[in-house]
Design a protein around this motif. Structure first.
Motif, short mmCIF file in Angstrom:
data_model
loop_
_atom_site.label_atom_id
_atom_site.label_comp_id
_atom_site.label_asym_id
_atom_site.label_seq_id
_atom_site.Cartn_x
_atom_site.Cartn_y
_atom_site.Cartn_z
N SER A 1 14.70 -0.49 5.74
CA SER A 1 13.48 -1.00 5.11
C SER A 1 12.56 0.17 4.74
O SER A 1 12.71 1.28 5.23
CB SER A 1 12.76 -1.95 6.06
N GLY A 2 11.62 -0.12 3.85
CA GLY A 2 10.66 0.90 3.44
C GLY A 2 10.64 1.06 1.94
O GLY A 2 11.54 0.62 1.21
N THR A 3 9.61 1.73 1.45
CA THR A 3 9.43 1.85 0.01
C THR A 3 10.35 2.89 -0.62
O THR A 3 10.69 2.78 -1.79
CB THR A 3 7.96 2.22 -0.29
N THR A 4 10.77 3.89 0.13
CA THR A 4 11.67 4.88 -0.43
C THR A 4 13.08 4.32 -0.61
O THR A 4 13.73 4.57 -1.63
CB THR A 4 11.71 6.15 0.43
N VAL A 5 13.55 3.53 0.35
CA VAL A 5 14.86 2.91 0.19
C VAL A 5 14.81 1.79 -0.85
O VAL A 5 15.82 1.46 -1.47
CB VAL A 5 15.42 2.38 1.53
N LEU A 6 13.63 1.22 -1.08
CA LEU A 6 13.49 0.26 -2.17
C LEU A 6 13.72 0.96 -3.51
O LEU A 6 14.33 0.40 -4.43
CB LEU A 6 12.11 -0.39 -2.14
N GLU B 1 0.83 -1.21 0.00
CA GLU B 1 0.00 0.00 0.00
C GLU B 1 0.86 1.25 0.00
O GLU B 1 0.61 2.20 -0.74
CB GLU B 1 -0.92 0.00 1.22
N LYS B 2 1.92 1.26 0.81
CA LYS B 2 2.78 2.43 0.92
C LYS B 2 3.53 2.71 -0.38
O LYS B 2 3.84 3.85 -0.70
CB LYS B 2 3.77 2.23 2.07
N GLU B 3 3.82 1.64 -1.13
CA GLU B 3 4.59 1.81 -2.36
C GLU B 3 3.86 2.66 -3.39
O GLU B 3 4.48 3.31 -4.23
CB GLU B 3 4.92 0.43 -2.95
N LYS B 4 2.52 2.69 -3.31
CA LYS B 4 1.73 3.45 -4.27
C LYS B 4 1.65 4.93 -3.93
O LYS B 4 1.25 5.74 -4.77
CB LYS B 4 0.32 2.87 -4.34
#
Length: 262
Positions: A108-113, A78-81
């Motif tokens: 971890s997290g979508t921004t570091v991804l 959900e956060k990735e969107k």
């Protein structure tokens, strides 16, 4: 912006200034309002309570914010969107900080991804991470050695936490830590929604020479449950142009390098 000193006696005038300052800066401080309005802290706290009852602000320790400062845990899918374009730009700029033959930690997290997706290794690169999605992304590069920390797997973030991950970090020394956060608050510091993840992030900070925070502008003025550290413990924040001038200046006054992506 800096406001000139008002001497106000009416409730409406005080409330008008408080709401104006909230609009300009995103938050207000009780002590500053007392000084500028020449009234007691009891009066200001009553004013803030009245404005909160009207759903015009959210009270916090020592002041108030324009938006709800508390953030809740969400699944990584959900956060990735959310704020996807900004995260991609932030990740691309952060990837440029990785040097040839570097050794870094990625949280971890979508921004570091997004950082992991933008890494183009120059020479060999060693990455330590507790995030399975980051490890999977980087494992496709033959030049990157990925060391995955073990522990209890958080289902919402697909990353490991706990004492086993923390102990493993005792054996390493890295140049940089790239972390994502759920909240950045001028008083409370960096936070995440999970206390065990906050503990692991602190251990990662002790393992790295410097900490670089990757966060889109929606994270400013927010607080998660678990406190990672005070702001003076980090070196740089990479964010997008949605950050307020007041927040940017406050961070720079603390000696933090603020990098804003286009």
């Amino acid at each position: 912006m800096r406001y000139f000193v008002f001497i106000m006696s009416t409730l409406a005038e005080r409330h008008q200034l408080i709401l104006l300052r909230l609009k300009e800066e995103g938050n207000v401080n009780v002590l500053e309002l007392c000084r500028d309005l020449k009234v007691s802290s009891v009066t200001i706290r009553k004013d803030l309570k009245l404005l909160e009852d009207k759903n015009l602000l959210f009270r916090t320790h020592g002041g108030a914010t324009a938006g709800n400062p508390y953030t809740s845990d969400r699944h990584v899918s959900e956060k990735e969107k959310l704020h996807a374009d900004e995260k991609t730009e932030i990740g691309a700029v952060a990837a440029e900080l990785i040097e040839p033959n570097d050794c870094v930690i990625i949280g971890s997290g979508t921004t570091v991804l997004s950082l992991a997706r933008n890494i183009k290794p120059k020479g060999n690169l060693t990455v330590i991470t507790a995030a399975l999605n980051v490890a999977t992304e980087l494992n496709q590069h033959p030049e990157i050695e990925v060391l995955v920390l073990g522990g209890m797997l958080r289902k919402s973030s697909s990353s490991a936490t706990g004492v086993y991950a923390e102990r493993a970090l005792d054996d390493f020394a890295c140049s940089k830590l790239f972390i994502g956060v759920d909240g950045i608050d001028l008083e409370f510091g960096l936070t995440t929604t999970h206390v065990e993840e906050a503990r692991l992030n602190r251990k990662m900070m002790a393992t790295a020479q410097k900490t670089i925070v990757l966060a889109d502008s929606s994270k400013f003025g927010r607080r998660g449950f678990g406190r990672i550290c005070a702001l003076d413990e980090i070196v740089q924040i990479i964010t997008d142009s949605g950050i307020s001038d007041h927040m940017r200046k406050s961070l720079m006054d603390m000696g933090i390098e603020v990098t804003i992506v286009a």
